[in-house]
Write an enzyme that holds these catalytic residues in place. Sequence first.
Site, PDB file in Angstrom:
ATOM      1  N   THR A   1       1.166  -1.299   0.055  1.00  0.00           N
ATOM      2  CA  THR A   1       0.320   0.028   0.077  1.00  0.00           C
ATOM      3  C   THR A   1       0.608   1.636  -0.184  1.00  0.00           C
ATOM      4  OG1 THR A   1      -1.989  -1.425   1.338  1.00  0.00           O
ATOM      5  CG2 THR A   1      -2.043   0.817   1.336  1.00  0.00           C
TER       6      THR A   1
ATOM      7  N   GLY B   1       3.351  -3.088   8.291  1.00  0.00           N
ATOM      8  CA  GLY B   1       2.650  -3.349   9.738  1.00  0.00           C
ATOM      9  C   GLY B   1       4.753  -4.412   9.654  1.00  0.00           C
TER      10      GLY B   1
ATOM     11  N   GLU C   1      -6.188  -6.628   3.856  1.00  0.00           N
ATOM     12  CA  GLU C   1      -5.913  -7.949   2.846  1.00  0.00           C
ATOM     13  C   GLU C   1      -7.797  -7.554   1.898  1.00  0.00           C
ATOM     14  OE1 GLU C   1      -4.464 -10.006   2.455  1.00  0.00           O
ATOM     15  OE2 GLU C   1      -3.128  -9.978   4.598  1.00  0.00           O
TER      16      GLU C   1
HETATM   17  C1  LIG Z   1      -4.320  -1.310  10.654  1.00  0.00           C
HETATM   18  C2  LIG Z   1      -4.002  -1.543   9.021  1.00  0.00           C
HETATM   19  C3  LIG Z   1      -2.639  -2.132   8.688  1.00  0.00           C
HETATM   20  C4  LIG Z   1      -2.451  -2.359   7.404  1.00  0.00           C
HETATM   21  N1  LIG Z   1      -1.212  -3.379   7.291  1.00  0.00           N
HETATM   22  C5  LIG Z   1      -0.569  -3.283   5.899  1.00  0.00           C
HETATM   23  C6  LIG Z   1       0.985  -3.869   5.484  1.00  0.00           C
HETATM   24  O1  LIG Z   1       1.693  -4.231   5.995  1.00  0.00           O
HETATM   25  N2  LIG Z   1       1.110  -3.514   3.767  1.00  0.00           N
HETATM   26  C7  LIG Z   1       0.137  -2.849   3.364  1.00  0.00           C
HETATM   27  O2  LIG Z   1       0.989  -2.903   2.042  1.00  0.00           O
HETATM   28  N3  LIG Z   1      -0.943  -2.496   3.417  1.00  0.00           N
HETATM   29  C8  LIG Z   1      -1.378  -2.584   4.660  1.00  0.00           C
HETATM   30  N4  LIG Z   1      -2.626  -1.745   5.150  1.00  0.00           N
HETATM   31  C9  LIG Z   1      -3.455  -1.109   3.881  1.00  0.00           C
HETATM   32  C10 LIG Z   1      -5.012  -1.376   3.561  1.00  0.00           C
HETATM   33  O3  LIG Z   1      -4.094  -2.591   2.622  1.00  0.00           O
HETATM   34  C11 LIG Z   1      -4.569  -0.667   2.782  1.00  0.00           C
HETATM   35  O4  LIG Z   1      -6.407   0.312   3.960  1.00  0.00           O
HETATM   36  C12 LIG Z   1      -6.381  -0.902   2.042  1.00  0.00           C
HETATM   37  O5  LIG Z   1      -6.123  -2.240   1.103  1.00  0.00           O
HETATM   38  C13 LIG Z   1      -7.683  -0.167   1.644  1.00  0.00           C
HETATM   39  O6  LIG Z   1      -6.810   0.657   1.480  1.00  0.00           O
HETATM   40  P1  LIG Z   1      -7.341   2.566   1.626  1.00  0.00           P
HETATM   41  O7  LIG Z   1      -6.925   2.832   2.982  1.00  0.00           O
HETATM   42  O8  LIG Z   1      -6.235   3.401   0.854  1.00  0.00           O
HETATM   43  O9  LIG Z   1      -8.380   3.115   1.456  1.00  0.00           O
HETATM   44  P2  LIG Z   1      -9.371   2.805   0.531  1.00  0.00           P
HETATM   45  O10 LIG Z   1      -8.911   2.325  -1.307  1.00  0.00           O
HETATM   46  O11 LIG Z   1      -8.913   4.769  -0.484  1.00  0.00           O
HETATM   47  O12 LIG Z   1     -10.913   3.223   0.226  1.00  0.00           O
HETATM   48  C14 LIG Z   1     -11.542   4.332   0.885  1.00  0.00           C
HETATM   49  C15 LIG Z   1     -13.227   4.106   0.883  1.00  0.00           C
HETATM   50  O13 LIG Z   1     -13.614   4.327  -0.521  1.00  0.00           O
HETATM   51  C16 LIG Z   1     -13.789   3.025  -0.984  1.00  0.00           C
HETATM   52  N5  LIG Z   1     -13.842   2.365  -2.520  1.00  0.00           N
HETATM   53  C17 LIG Z   1     -12.438   2.567  -2.692  1.00  0.00           C
HETATM   54  N6  LIG Z   1     -12.263   1.742  -4.260  1.00  0.00           N
HETATM   55  C18 LIG Z   1     -13.639   1.660  -4.343  1.00  0.00           C
HETATM   56  C19 LIG Z   1     -14.153   1.097  -5.676  1.00  0.00           C
HETATM   57  N7  LIG Z   1     -13.721   1.077  -6.618  1.00  0.00           N
HETATM   58  N8  LIG Z   1     -16.006   1.031  -5.389  1.00  0.00           N
HETATM   59  C20 LIG Z   1     -15.840   1.655  -4.452  1.00  0.00           C
HETATM   60  N9  LIG Z   1     -15.799   2.232  -3.276  1.00  0.00           N
HETATM   61  C21 LIG Z   1     -14.431   2.392  -3.598  1.00  0.00           C
HETATM   62  C22 LIG Z   1     -14.131   1.604   0.468  1.00  0.00           C
HETATM   63  O14 LIG Z   1     -15.188   0.828  -0.134  1.00  0.00           O
HETATM   64  C23 LIG Z   1     -13.166   2.269   1.341  1.00  0.00           C
HETATM   65  O15 LIG Z   1     -14.213   2.757   2.201  1.00  0.00           O
HETATM   66  C24 LIG Z   1      -3.035  -1.394   6.485  1.00  0.00           C
HETATM   67  C25 LIG Z   1      -4.499  -1.250   6.831  1.00  0.00           C
HETATM   68  C26 LIG Z   1      -4.402  -1.432   7.863  1.00  0.00           C
HETATM   69  C27 LIG Z   1      -5.100  -0.258   8.786  1.00  0.00           C
END
Ligand SMILES: Cc1cc2nc3c(=O)[nH]c(=O)nc-3n(C[C@H](O)[C@H](O)[C@H](O)COP(=O)(O)OP(=O)(O)OC[C@H]3O[C@@H](n4cnc5c(N)ncnc54)[C@H](O)[C@@H]3O)c2cc1C
Length: 648
Positions: A187, A226, A458
């Site tokens: 991410t 993480g 995930e």
């Molecule tokens: C505690 C924690 C640990 C994590 N650990 C890791 C890690 O170790 N390594 C790593 O690589 N990542 C990690 N992540 C990242 C995690 O995988 C991402 O947060 C996740 O993939 C969502 O991406 P985003 O937060 O950018 O949300 P976004 O993709 O920006 O989404 C935000 C909102 O928009 C909506 N949305 C987005 N796209 C669409 C669509 N096409 N259609 C409809 N709705 C949509 C979603 O439903 C959501 O409600 C972690 C996240 C957290 C919070």
Amino acid sequence: MWEDGRAICDAGERPRGDRRTGGDARIGHASRGAGRRQAARGIAAPQRGVPGWQLRLDGNEMKEVVLGHFGPEERELQRRMFAFMQDDLFKPRYGLDVWSYRELTLQRLQKVCAQGFIHAADVTAHPKRFMAGMQCLHFADYTLSIKAGVHFTLAGGTIAKLGTKYHHETFLPKIDSLELPSCYGMTELGHGSNVMAIETVATYDPSSQTFDLFTPNNLASKFWIGGSAQHGKLCAVFAQLRMGDQWQGPHVFLVRIRDDDGNLMPNVRIKDCGSKMGLQGVDNGQIWFDHVKVPRENMLNRLANVSPQGEYTSPLKSVAQRFGATVGGLTMGRFLIAAAAVDASKIGLIVAVRYSCMRTQFKDKKIMEYVTHQRRLVPALATTYGLEFAMQELSRMMRKSQTSKEVHFLSSGLKAYATWHRVKTLQDCREACGGMGFLSENQIGPIMTDMNVDVTFEGDNTVLMQQVVKGMLASTPEGAAGAGNVTGPTVQAIDQLEPSLLALLRWREAVLFKEFLALGGREAKAFDENLDLVLSIGRAHTERRIFEIFQVAAIDVANKPEIKDALLALCHLFGVWCVEQDLSTFVSRGGVSRQAALGVRDVVNAMCASVCAEDNHGLLALCTGFGIPEQFITAPIAHNWTKINAKM
Ligand SMILES: Cc1cc2nc3c(=O)[nH]c(=O)nc-3n(C[C@H](O)[C@H](O)[C@H](O)COP(=O)(O)OP(=O)(O)OC[C@H]3O[C@@H](n4cnc5c(N)ncnc54)[C@H](O)[C@@H]3O)c2cc1C
């Protein structure tokens, strides 16, 4: 065990002579009451379609059926891990500050790794053993399982899947021993769900035979990684590969972010993401790479290779194919998140049900006797059983292939469904325990906050459900009719409901999908404009799959009639519950008549009452049947309520 006439712990142990009848009486009462109310509103009373079953099962026998999917090797591994986790280090600790919790989580992980219980290579070589080991960790503490999951499943699993002999021999032993605490850098600040759009760049330089790893702007910084803020030494970094002026799409590079002594590597910058809503024991960080030199050998090269001279080769010809195969490696992580959600639902239900079977309010009425309590907890319990068997089926499929399309679509649907189910179930369990549900020591609250993120990581649930429908589109021939009738059952009278459940669930999915095709859903614009419908289809598809798997699993328990009957009853309750929750779809499209719809509530209530009959004997046995080891049910209210009262 019983004390003071109250169920203390294990309904499976309850002497049979102590049973009282009364389940049927309650069913009749619920039905008559509903009939009277409807008559008063000028609506004909619904025809009775209420079940006449009673659950007569031994919880320990059910437990054997539920745990039966693990073979002797996995059972033995779990037995050893459970014994090991009797250590005080693994006892729940609440109210720790961020730094203490991180330190505790690291110590726990170190101790687990020192025992050699878990091997990253097992993600591909022995997935069932890997799943069994990881399950023990999330029983103990979700934070520990996430810290370990990033290290073993995501980083280690990616190396096992996408790496070759050099990577396996060089890195996996050091991951198993925790000599190289590892992170997973996919991410970015600007790119979460849309991984394909990541901006970190790896440019190959033949003269030094290294990749130049670069974060071109702040939105390209790796975010949420993480284990990276404090402890990580290795990171599996996703970056866009550039070979001269050729773009080859996202590839994975193994990058040292700290040296053996824990000092940051040159040109690597890391910032702590800081305090979070939960999972405080995991050190999430933000990472920038300022032209970091990565040895050529550190590109994971099972799917694509770069020669020393800079020649790029891959058996997968398109960027899209390679990307699909690269992120296809996420399946194990997704499986474990869904499995943990199912287990957390079980723990919440065990605590809430046991407490509710002891707690009285308003004279001697046990709170479990309230219809509202039964509706909050019993359908959730049935759904949790359904999910358990669906996860077992997914696990079987994953042992054949973790990258097949079927596994991708089922794991996407189940991950979203199971984690959304967990959110609702734990909230209901928390409320069902009243104020006691708010005490940390009673488990539900801390699990809720730690796990809240499972609907996001995930794969965000809303995005994953879209994958399910994309799978349906891919398996439907181009030009398939998008309008017209879908033939299926019409439930005219409520007594036709139970025999028609599977047909109804199939019909709903087909009707919604057909409507979607008629709206031009294959086109990207129409797909996006109808995302709400897409999610309804994804949910309908997943519920139908769970029902089918649940029914087959129940029928398969042929040699234990009481268990088989109990599972079939729960399966039907799950099906009727699905119909009730989406009644507007069933009625508006003509699958259930208005008259029959009026009786659905009655059927759900009667089924719940049946499960709670005989002073909740069957209900408590079903909690035992979940198979959660007692050592992990630490909530005092799940044990001896009278003794707790005496102490206060
Ligand atoms: C505690 C924690 C640990 C994590 N650990 C890791 C890690 O170790 N390594 C790593 O690589 N990542 C990690 N992540 C990242 C995690 O995988 C991402 O947060 C996740 O993939 C969502 O991406 P985003 O937060 O950018 O949300 P976004 O993709 O920006 O989404 C935000 C909102 O928009 C909506 N949305 C987005 N796209 C669409 C669509 N096409 N259609 C409809 N709705 C949509 C979603 O439903 C959501 O409600 C972690 C996240 C957290 C919070």
